[in-house]
Design a protein around this motif. Structure first.
Motif, PDB file in Angstrom:
ATOM      1  N   HIS A 289      -1.274  55.718 -24.305  1.00  0.00           N
ATOM      2  CA  HIS A 289      -0.187  55.781 -25.286  1.00  0.00           C
ATOM      3  C   HIS A 289      -0.237  57.052 -26.127  1.00  0.00           C
ATOM      4  CE1 HIS A 289      -3.477  53.619 -27.463  1.00  0.00           C
ATOM      5  NE2 HIS A 289      -3.090  54.393 -28.452  1.00  0.00           N
TER       6      HIS A 289
ATOM      7  N   PRO B  44       1.997  51.189 -19.919  1.00  0.00           N
ATOM      8  CA  PRO B  44       2.605  52.465 -20.315  1.00  0.00           C
ATOM      9  C   PRO B  44       2.843  53.388 -19.124  1.00  0.00           C
ATOM     10  CG  PRO B  44       0.319  52.336 -21.024  1.00  0.00           C
ATOM     11  CD  PRO B  44       0.690  50.975 -20.546  1.00  0.00           C
TER      12      PRO B  44
ATOM     13  N   LEU C 172       0.301  46.988 -24.945  1.00  0.00           N
ATOM     14  CA  LEU C 172       0.211  47.922 -23.832  1.00  0.00           C
ATOM     15  C   LEU C 172      -0.995  47.591 -22.961  1.00  0.00           C
ATOM     16  CD1 LEU C 172       1.150  51.375 -25.399  1.00  0.00           C
ATOM     17  CD2 LEU C 172       2.624  49.672 -24.316  1.00  0.00           C
TER      18      LEU C 172
END
Length: 452
Positions: free
Chosen positions: A280, A234, A264
């Motif tokens: 995130h 991310p 991620l």
């Protein structure tokens, strides 16, 4: 061995002439003898042996070398969020060693369940299932296997220049040449796309927040029906590339549209590095799988794992991990204590506040020094990109290396990424005074090198 400047990465420093000159000028004969012995017994590899120096202690934000120098460590392999030798974490580990030093596979213990419950409570949405591993690379392998099992599709898409670990499957999805070069056939089905910022830097086009790259991804997903997962950082921690929120919200939408899992990799960036417990959270999305590691073990014990959505609890008939130290009782104690220390000492809020300090100071530095082509900051993660010309954006590779060794001479360590990016990863316990001291060292070194 000569390394072309455009291929230089952080790992090249251990075979550069600059390193030898620095060691000759600053290390004692006793230290060099120890380094020679290390070089004698360990296999040589980029980013490791031959080693730079000999460390005899690490505490708080400091390393201490064999010659007695104290060094502010803004590198730390991204494991030192709560500082080195954190007594809260160490006490938890000591207590666990006395109670249950090893948990055999097939069994559980309260400490493992407490850790898993804590992770589920912290993670958003229906990220309700946990599986632990001894290291981040193996956690990436878990995520890849679970994606295949859940979707029935074997292909992945990741980005060039990304790092996801050093094993053969991890370098297959990774995109750094220093790990992939000359390795021969890698894992089939590991496709790659350009990172979000590449259209601007490579093609010289206007900054559209990476949407051109996602247009290409949509094109690929429409034609490739066997993509099971997108695996992406991310925020790329090596040189601190920070996509806008719209990028990840559209990526989430594309994954939903084409039945692809969004994985991620937050191994180096979760647990407060960016001012949030999970990266995130900055993007207001819920991934399908989050991969965690590095700082998870408090800089004391190697711990990693995945947090997956409830609907992915579908692999009871196979062994996704089955690692000997999968539910390490000692590792779980270290990880739980790390999270508690972050929460109890307000380190998320502190990381956000220090991010403002970093941003303001680095912006001022950029206005004064033409060699600084860009600065990027989120929480206590920052990048200073050095260039020979802001117009051409030619990398100032040799200059960046000189800055690094000047800073080490003056008591500050950090990593250099992509050849010309000073990457700063301060422990979250770093005070504003300590942060300003480190930035003073960096600015003085940049000024000295640019004036030459």
């Amino acid at each position: 061995m000569e390394i072309k400047s455009y291929l230089r990465t952080e790992g090249d420093i251990n075979i550069s002439p600059e390193r030898g000159q620095w060691q000759e000028a600053h290390l004692s004969e006793q230290t060099m003898d120890v380094l020679d012995n290390d070089s004698r017994y360990f296999l040589h590899q980029s980013m490791s042996t031959p080693c730079l120096n000999v460390i005899k202690n690490a505490e708080g934000i400091y390393l201490e070398d064999m010659d007695g120098r104290k060094i502010i460590d803004f590198h730390g392999n991204s494991v030192h969020q709560v500082g080195y030798k954190n007594q809260y974490v160490i006490e938890a580990v000591k207590n666990q060693l006395d109670e249950l030093p090893f948990l055999p596979r097939r069994y559980t213990s309260p400490i493992a369940i407490q850790l898993a419950q804590k992770l589920v409570e912290l993670a958003p949405g229906d990220l309700n299932r946990v599986l632990l591993t001894p290291g981040g690379t193996s956690a990436i392998g878990l995520a890849m296997k679970l994606a295949r099992k859940a979707t029935g599709k074997f292909k992945t898409i990741s980005t060039w220049d990304s790092f996801h670990g050093a094993s053969l499957d991890a370098i297959s999805v990774g995109g750094e040449g220093v790990f992939r070069n000359d390795m021969g056939p890698l894992l089939p089905g590991t496709e790659h796309m350009m990172p979000f910022n590449s259209y601007r830097s490579i093609l010289g086009e206007c900054d559209d927040g990476g949407m051109k790259g996602l247009d290409y991804l949509e094109y690929v997903l429409e034609r490739e029906g066997d993509v099971g997962a997108i695996i992406i950082e991310p925020i790329r921690s090596t040189d601190v590339q920070i996509p806008p929120k719209a990028y990840f919200q559209r990526l989430r939408q594309l994954c939903d549209q084409f039945g692809v899992l969004l994985v991620l990799d937050e191994i180096p960036t979760a647990f407060g590095r960016t001012g949030k417990m999970f990266v995130h959270e900055h993007y207001d999305i819920v991934p399908d799988i989050v991969v965690i590691g590095k700082g998870f073990g408090g800089g004391v014990f190697p711990m990693a794992g995945i947090i997956a959505r409830e609907g992915l609890n579908i692999a009871q008939d196979i062994s996704l991990g089955h690692y000997t130290h999968e539910k390490s009782s000692v590792g779980c104690a270290a990880a739980l204590a790390t999270i508690e220390y972050i929460e109890n000492n307000g380190l998320l809020e502190h990381s956000e506040q220090m991010g403002v300090v970093l941003k303001n100071r680095l912006t001022q530095m950029m206005s004064k020094h033409e060699i600084i082509g860009d600065v990027r900051v989120i929480g206590m993660l920052a990048a200073i990109e050095l260039v020979r010309s802001r117009q051409s954006k030619e990398k100032a590779v040799e200059e960046t290396e000189k800055v690094m060794y000047l800073c080490m001479e003056r008591g500050l360590s950090f990593k250099v990424s992509n050849g010309n990016v000073i990457t700063l990863v301060p422990p979250l316990i770093t005070t504003q005074e300590q942060l300003e001291q480190a930035l003073d060292i960096i600015e003085a070194a940049i000024s000295e090198v640019s004036s030459q």
